[in-house]
Design a protein around this motif. Structure first.
Motif, PDB file in Angstrom:
ATOM      1  N   UNK A  85      35.536 -52.133  22.701  1.00 12.21           N
ATOM      2  CA  UNK A  85      34.703 -51.059  23.270  1.00 12.21           C
ATOM      3  C   UNK A  85      33.375 -50.942  22.521  1.00 12.21           C
ATOM      4  N   UNK A  86      33.425 -51.030  21.207  1.00 14.88           N
ATOM      5  CA  UNK A  86      32.194 -50.959  20.420  1.00 14.88           C
ATOM      6  C   UNK A  86      31.300 -52.160  20.714  1.00 14.88           C
ATOM      7  N   UNK A  87      31.911 -53.319  20.928  1.00 17.28           N
ATOM      8  CA  UNK A  87      31.141 -54.517  21.264  1.00 17.28           C
ATOM      9  C   UNK A  87      30.436 -54.331  22.601  1.00 17.28           C
ATOM     10  N   UNK A  88      31.137 -53.769  23.591  1.00 19.96           N
ATOM     11  CA  UNK A  88      30.511 -53.510  24.901  1.00 19.96           C
ATOM     12  C   UNK A  88      29.314 -52.579  24.746  1.00 19.96           C
ATOM     13  N   UNK A  89      29.466 -51.545  23.929  1.00 19.74           N
ATOM     14  CA  UNK A  89      28.364 -50.603  23.705  1.00 19.74           C
ATOM     15  C   UNK A  89      27.160 -51.299  23.068  1.00 19.74           C
ATOM     16  N   UNK A  90      27.414 -52.151  22.105  1.00 20.62           N
ATOM     17  CA  UNK A  90      26.320 -52.864  21.435  1.00 20.62           C
ATOM     18  C   UNK A  90      25.603 -53.805  22.392  1.00 20.62           C
ATOM     19  N   UNK A  91      26.352 -54.496  23.228  1.00 25.02           N
ATOM     20  CA  UNK A  91      25.738 -55.399  24.190  1.00 25.02           C
ATOM     21  C   UNK A  91      24.894 -54.596  25.181  1.00 25.02           C
ATOM     22  N   UNK A  92      25.444 -53.528  25.729  1.00 25.48           N
ATOM     23  CA  UNK A  92      24.707 -52.704  26.694  1.00 25.48           C
ATOM     24  C   UNK A  92      23.432 -52.138  26.071  1.00 25.48           C
TER      25      UNK A  92
END
Length: 91
Positions: free
Chosen positions: A69-76
């Motif tokens: 989830x944190x990775x998705x946030x960073x990518x977005x």
């Protein structure tokens, strides 16, 4: 590949360029290879590397995070948008 090895490999590529033994394109390829290897082998305690897959705006972006989830946030956040994509471990 650990950070010291990565830095040594980049330094070797730069030294070859300075000595005239490698072209700029060769050095760029070597440095990119070092960065990709470092990113995909990154493991630091609770952190892991994740690669974005899906929307062309995020395809191939690799981030380091403690959860998917944190990775998705960073990518977005990198693309300042909410495209449709998923992340998977970058190994």
């Amino acid at each position: 590949m650990d950070r010291i090895s990565a830095l040594r490999n980049v330094e070797d590529a730069l030294a070859d360029f300075e000595a005239g033994d490698a072209s700029l394109g060769d050095v760029e390829d070597r440095v990119l290879g070092v960065l990709r290897t470092y990113a995909t082998e990154f493991e630091d305690g609770d952190l892991s590397a994740y690669r974005a897959i899906g929307d062309p705006r995020v395809e191939g972006i690799v981030v380091v995070a403690d959860t998917e989830a944190a990775a998705r946030e960073r990518v977005a956040a990198r693309v300042d948008a909410s495209p449709e994509f998923r992340v998977e471990p970058a190994d």
